[in-house]
Design an enzyme around this catalytic site. Structure first.
Site, PDB file in Angstrom:
ATOM      1  N   GLU A  91       0.784  -1.224   0.000  1.00  0.00           N
ATOM      2  CA  GLU A  91       0.000   0.000   0.000  1.00  0.00           C
ATOM      3  C   GLU A  91       0.824   1.287   0.000  1.00  0.00           C
ATOM      4  O   GLU A  91       0.362   2.318  -0.485  1.00  0.00           O
ATOM      5  CB  GLU A  91      -0.918   0.007   1.236  1.00  0.00           C
ATOM      6  N   SER A 366     -39.538 -37.786  40.180  1.00  0.00           N
ATOM      7  CA  SER A 366     -38.748 -38.506  41.184  1.00  0.00           C
ATOM      8  C   SER A 366     -37.292 -38.085  41.260  1.00  0.00           C
ATOM      9  O   SER A 366     -36.559 -38.550  42.145  1.00  0.00           O
ATOM     10  CB  SER A 366     -38.822 -40.012  40.913  1.00  0.00           C
TER      11      SER A 366
END
Length: 600
Positions: A91, A366
């Protein structure tokens, strides 16, 4: 004719003219700069962008990113050292030499634009890109370029080159919703920026020019062509040698497939994590930039999802495919510390994100009985003590008389506490609770983490209380942890604003160790001799308790092996019957067993 020499008046007038000119010039410049509305540079010096919050599994792997802008800020030292060099080479090759503006590049771009008759190249430096991204709009005008040039020069005088690169590499948009190199590394390659190889570094560095055009997900051929350019530039600038460039170019990129917006495997677990993290931080995760480390084991989670779906399909096949399909849920945690390794809240998170492991409270049947029997053990009863399982009628006041019945319809006379629990005799359990006292059972259950309101009568002995699966599973920790209750935990820690926050977890001794060991052995008998016999295939050290609510609407099993404590629930969202023969042992235990074969 000779000119008259300049006298003092002339000199004063000349100096006055110069001052006037400079005043007008500087005033004009100041007015121009003011009219340009040059932004304040403090936002650059104090760079604090929106960041994604990242969720990690137990092994430090990224599971999900939550964001408005998908960004995770990392320092240069937390990147592959070649990554900043690759971006500079691609760049802005003269980045370390120019003062924020590269006049050579600008001149070259102007000549090329004039030759082509269009405004295509801008010659922007990395510093100019930082100025544009943080302080300006993306409009392509000469006024904006002028502002950009002024800002770039000022930024370069204010910050070091490394500081500018740090901002640039965390701010730059690299496609697929990723802002910055860390987010892009995760999106494209599923790894941290520090773990990228040279080829992957070059692909990322090739993206700023046109992120969509060079996307490795959508256009791998273009991305590879651009990669070659970056590698050549890196070699030309001396960052790598030609051999390394050739080698990197010939390694085929392993690009990560794009993920769906919802996670079908981890979705239920992550849903709970996000809610807890928001409560912990008090701020939205989309902009917090928090790092959330969880106890999630993605391998166990995948097996949990598969086991629940497989088990629910079997229930539906046994009872016909008409009507609403049943749902299932599973929670798995480590016994010693309560760390939740897997959590499934339904058959499909994509189809129904409602979390039945945490949001649904259902009658536990239960599975509540161990609290009745443990309360009895704490009062001096022994597993071999005798209790009657003969029919009983309980006066119900305004509700009339209540006659509890056993699941089989049979009664067994005098029996031991161990047998009554192993075989899940209802009448014996009611009689035992009557002797122990409802309040003592309440206190024990509450100390083990059950927060639901419990009935003040003997129906509690048969599980007449609605509890979530996560809470009910966690309540068994005293039975398998030498009497110590350990609060369940999904989040290990959260790193936010430079601090590490650990959720507070409760740990307390609620049952004497000796009594807890007695209950554990009784629960192991449930598997070896009782209603949980379908889990026998897992061998010694396996135990748990089945549960079935009225009319076979809910099927439960909460059990353990040497390392994990896991709970399973199966039922309908509309609270209808699962099937005449569906119960905890037949419906929930097979799911539990299928999963626990992987959790050893």
């Amino acid at each position: 004719m000779r000119k008259k020499p300049k006298n003092e008046k002339h000199i004063i007038g000349f100096l006055f003219a110069i001052c006037l000119f400079l005043s007008v010039f500087l005033g004009g410049m100041l007015f121009s700069l003011k009219s340009l509305h040059i932004p304040d540079l403090r936002t650059v010096a104090n760079y604090q962008p929106q960041q994604a919050s990242v969720i990690y599994d137990r092994n430090g792997r990224v599971v999900e990113r939550i964001f408005t802008e998908n960004r995770t800020v990392v320092t240069l030292s937390e990147m592959n050292p070649l990554l900043p060099k690759a971006f500079v080479a691609a760049e802005d090759g003269r980045f370390y030499d120019h003062p924020g503006l590269d006049f050579i590049s600008v001149l070259r771009a102007a000549i090329n634009n004039a030759r082509e008759g269009r405004r295509g190249q801008g010659g922007s430096t990395i510093t100019q890109q930082v100025a544009r991204s943080l302080l300006l709009t993306p409009e392509k005008t000469y006024i904006r370029k002028f502002k950009e040039a002024i800002l770039a020069w000022r930024i370069d005088t204010m910050l070091t080159k490394d500081e500018i690169l740090f901002i640039y590499l965390n701010q730059i948009y690299l496609g697929a919703g990723a802002h910055g190199v860390e987010a892009a590394s995760q999106v494209y390659f599923g790894k941290h920026a520090s773990q990228l190889n040279l080829g992957e570094v070059a692909i990322l560095a090739g993206l700023p020019q046109a992120p969509s055009r060079y996307s490795p997900i959508k256009h791998l051929d273009r991305a590879v062509a651009r990669q070659r350019y970056v590698l050549n530039r890196m070699a030309a600038d001396g960052y790598i040698d030609a051999g390394a460039a050739r080698k990197a170019y010939h390694v085929e990129p392993r690009v990560r497939e794009s993920k769906a917006s919802s996670d079908p495997i981890n979705g239920y677990y992550l849903d709970v994590v996000k809610k807890q993290a928001v409560e912990l931080l008090g701020v939205p995760l989309q902009t917090a930039g928090a790092r959330i480390y969880t106890h999630l084991d993605q391998g166990l989670q995948a097996h949990a999802v598969e086991s629940v779906a497989k088990g629910v399909r079997a229930v539906r096949a046994r009872n016909g495919a008409t009507g609403n399909a049943p749902q299932g849920a599973l929670v798995c945690m480590e016994k010693k510390n309560g760390n939740v390794r897997a959590l499934v809240g339904g058959v499909s998170f994509t189809a129904s994100p409602f979390n039945r492991a945490t949001q649904a409270k259902r009658p536990v049947g239960s599975t509540f009985k161990p609290f009745v029997y443990t309360a009895a053990l704490m009062e001096g009863w022994q597993p071999g003590s005798t209790i009657s399982d003969a029919p009983i009628t309980i006066s119900g006041g305004n509700k009339g008389a209540w006659q509890p019945k056993n699941y089989s319809g049979l009664y067994h006379g005098d029996t031991t506490l161990q047998t009554a629990l192993v075989k899940s005799y209802n009448v014996a359990s009611v009689r035992l609770m009557k002797k122990v006292g409802v309040k003592d059972v309440h206190r024990l259950a509450q100390s083990a983490g059950i927060t639901s309101k419990m009935p003040p009568d003997l129906s509690l002995a048969l599980g007449a209380v609605d509890v979530s699966l996560l809470e009910m599973t966690g309540s068994y920790t005293p039975f398998v942890n030498s009497g110590q209750f350990v609060q369940s935990s999904l989040i290990s820690r959260v790193e936010y604003n430079g601090t590490s926050i650990k959720p507070q977890t409760k740990r307390s001794q609620v049952v004497p160790a000796e009594k807890a060991q007695q209950m554990r052995r009784m629960l192991e008998k449930v598997v070896s001799e009782g209603t949980g016999h379908r889990a026998q295939v897992l061998g010694a050290g396996t135990g748990g308790k089945t549960g079935t609510s009225d009319d076979n609407r809910d099927a439960w099993f909460i059990g353990f092996n040497r390392k994990y404590l896991t709970g399973v629930w199966v039922g309908h969202d509309r609270n209808q019957q699962l099937g005449a023969k569906e119960n905890g042992g037949r419906t929930a235990v097979p799911i539990w067993t299928d999963f626990m074969e992987h959790a050893r």
